[in-house]
Design an enzyme around this catalytic site. Structure first.
Site, mmCIF file in Angstrom:
data_model
loop_
_atom_site.group_PDB
_atom_site.id
_atom_site.type_symbol
_atom_site.label_atom_id
_atom_site.label_comp_id
_atom_site.label_asym_id
_atom_site.label_seq_id
_atom_site.Cartn_x
_atom_site.Cartn_y
_atom_site.Cartn_z
ATOM 1 N N TYR A 55 0.814 -1.220 0.000
ATOM 2 C CA TYR A 55 0.000 0.000 0.000
ATOM 3 C C TYR A 55 0.845 1.267 0.000
ATOM 4 O O TYR A 55 0.399 2.300 -0.505
ATOM 5 C CB TYR A 55 -1.002 -0.026 1.159
ATOM 6 N N ARG A 58 1.352 1.785 -3.631
ATOM 7 C CA ARG A 58 0.115 2.295 -4.235
ATOM 8 C C ARG A 58 -0.082 3.767 -3.901
ATOM 9 O O ARG A 58 -0.527 4.559 -4.737
ATOM 10 C CB ARG A 58 -1.091 1.494 -3.740
ATOM 11 N N GLN A 88 -15.279 3.203 -5.762
ATOM 12 C CA GLN A 88 -14.590 2.018 -5.272
ATOM 13 C C GLN A 88 -13.083 2.265 -5.187
ATOM 14 O O GLN A 88 -12.338 1.434 -4.668
ATOM 15 C CB GLN A 88 -14.849 0.831 -6.206
ATOM 16 N N VAL A 90 -9.469 3.989 -4.123
ATOM 17 C CA VAL A 90 -8.899 4.438 -2.851
ATOM 18 C C VAL A 90 -7.970 5.639 -3.024
ATOM 19 O O VAL A 90 -7.392 6.119 -2.055
ATOM 20 C CB VAL A 90 -8.157 3.278 -2.136
ATOM 21 N N HIS A 106 -14.257 1.623 -0.383
ATOM 22 C CA HIS A 106 -13.216 0.665 -0.030
ATOM 23 C C HIS A 106 -12.035 1.277 0.718
ATOM 24 O O HIS A 106 -10.961 0.695 0.781
ATOM 25 C CB HIS A 106 -12.731 -0.059 -1.295
ATOM 26 N N THR A 172 -16.311 0.592 -14.196
ATOM 27 C CA THR A 172 -16.331 -0.510 -13.245
ATOM 28 C C THR A 172 -16.851 -1.764 -13.927
ATOM 29 O O THR A 172 -17.770 -1.696 -14.748
ATOM 30 C CB THR A 172 -17.190 -0.189 -12.002
ATOM 31 N N SER A 173 -16.281 -2.893 -13.573
ATOM 32 C CA SER A 173 -16.681 -4.173 -14.170
ATOM 33 C C SER A 173 -18.013 -4.670 -13.626
ATOM 34 O O SER A 173 -18.593 -5.616 -14.148
ATOM 35 C CB SER A 173 -15.604 -5.233 -13.890
#
Length: 228
Positions: A55, A58, A88, A90, A106, A172-173
């Protein structure tokens, strides 16, 4: 005069055009990582250093990225609509673009929280370290909803979608539970747009207008139409 309510649901596709890797692409974020090793409560217990490193990387990547045309044009939409973004993602690209109402389903990379007290949340713009502790001496962790954890912001997100006059789904999927069910909380009269180069509308129970384009081109197209 009350503005119509527009709820915008965003996924990895909107951030991808700013250079932030997506999860599900073949060369995406998980290509070199196993989910169970970096994004689960068990991983945090087993190898906290590995999770923090993942993270931290990220966070650095997100901080180097810039909002793109899709992020920026959503701010323009606030002139005529009461806009609420449910993401969704971050990263903080929506906030840096200037959007006022952003709900992160999220979690957020730029925050850390106590591993003991979920309400103890602090800003985090630098690398997290193993020695970071909360005020009672408990280790800190990324303020991220790991796989297998509850999504505490979901009820608030559901209430927002239930009030929407317009819902725009971007990048988004619609495969990640429980976020994929949010669009179906919209009222029957709500107008729904799906903007994605590979749209998957099968999960949406209501009629939806599909714009099979990347966010950077598709979002300005929809926003400009809504502002006419």
């Amino acid at each position: 005069m009350t503005k119509p309510i527009c709820v915008v649901l965003t996924g990895a596709g909107i951030s991808a055009e700013s250079g932030i890797p997506t999860f599900r692409a073949e060369d995406g974020l998980w290509a070199g990582h196993k989910i169970e090793e970096v994004c689960t409560p068990e991983a945090l217990k087993k190898n906290r250093a590995k999770v923090l490193d993942f993270y931290n990387e990220r966070r650095r990547n997100a901080q180097a990225a810039q909002p793109n045309a899709a992020h920026l044009v959503l701010v323009e939409l606030e002139k005529a609509y009461d806009v609420h973004i449910i993401t969704q993602n971050v990263d903080d690209l929506h906030e840096r673009a200037g959007s006022k109402n952003v709900l992160h389903l999220h979690g957020e990379l730029n925050k850390a929280r106590s591993s003991f007290d979920p309400d103890y949340i602090v800003p985090c713009f630098d690398d997290q370290k193993l020695e970071d502790k909360d005020e009672n001496g408990y280790p800190m962790r990324p303020h991220i909803v790991f796989f297998g954890e509850n999504v505490p912001m979901l009820p608030k997100a559901e209430e927002l979608v239930k009030k929407a006059d317009i819902v725009i789904v971007i990048g988004t999927s619609l495969q990640v539970y429980p976020a994929n069910g949010l669009v179906n909380e919209a009222p029957s009269w709500a107008k729904i747009y799906l903007i994605d180069p590979h749209p998957n509308s099968g999960f949406i129970r209501q009629q939806v207008e599909i714009i099979a384009m990347k966010a950077g081109a598709g979002v300005p197209k929809v926003v400009n139409a809504l502002l006419k």
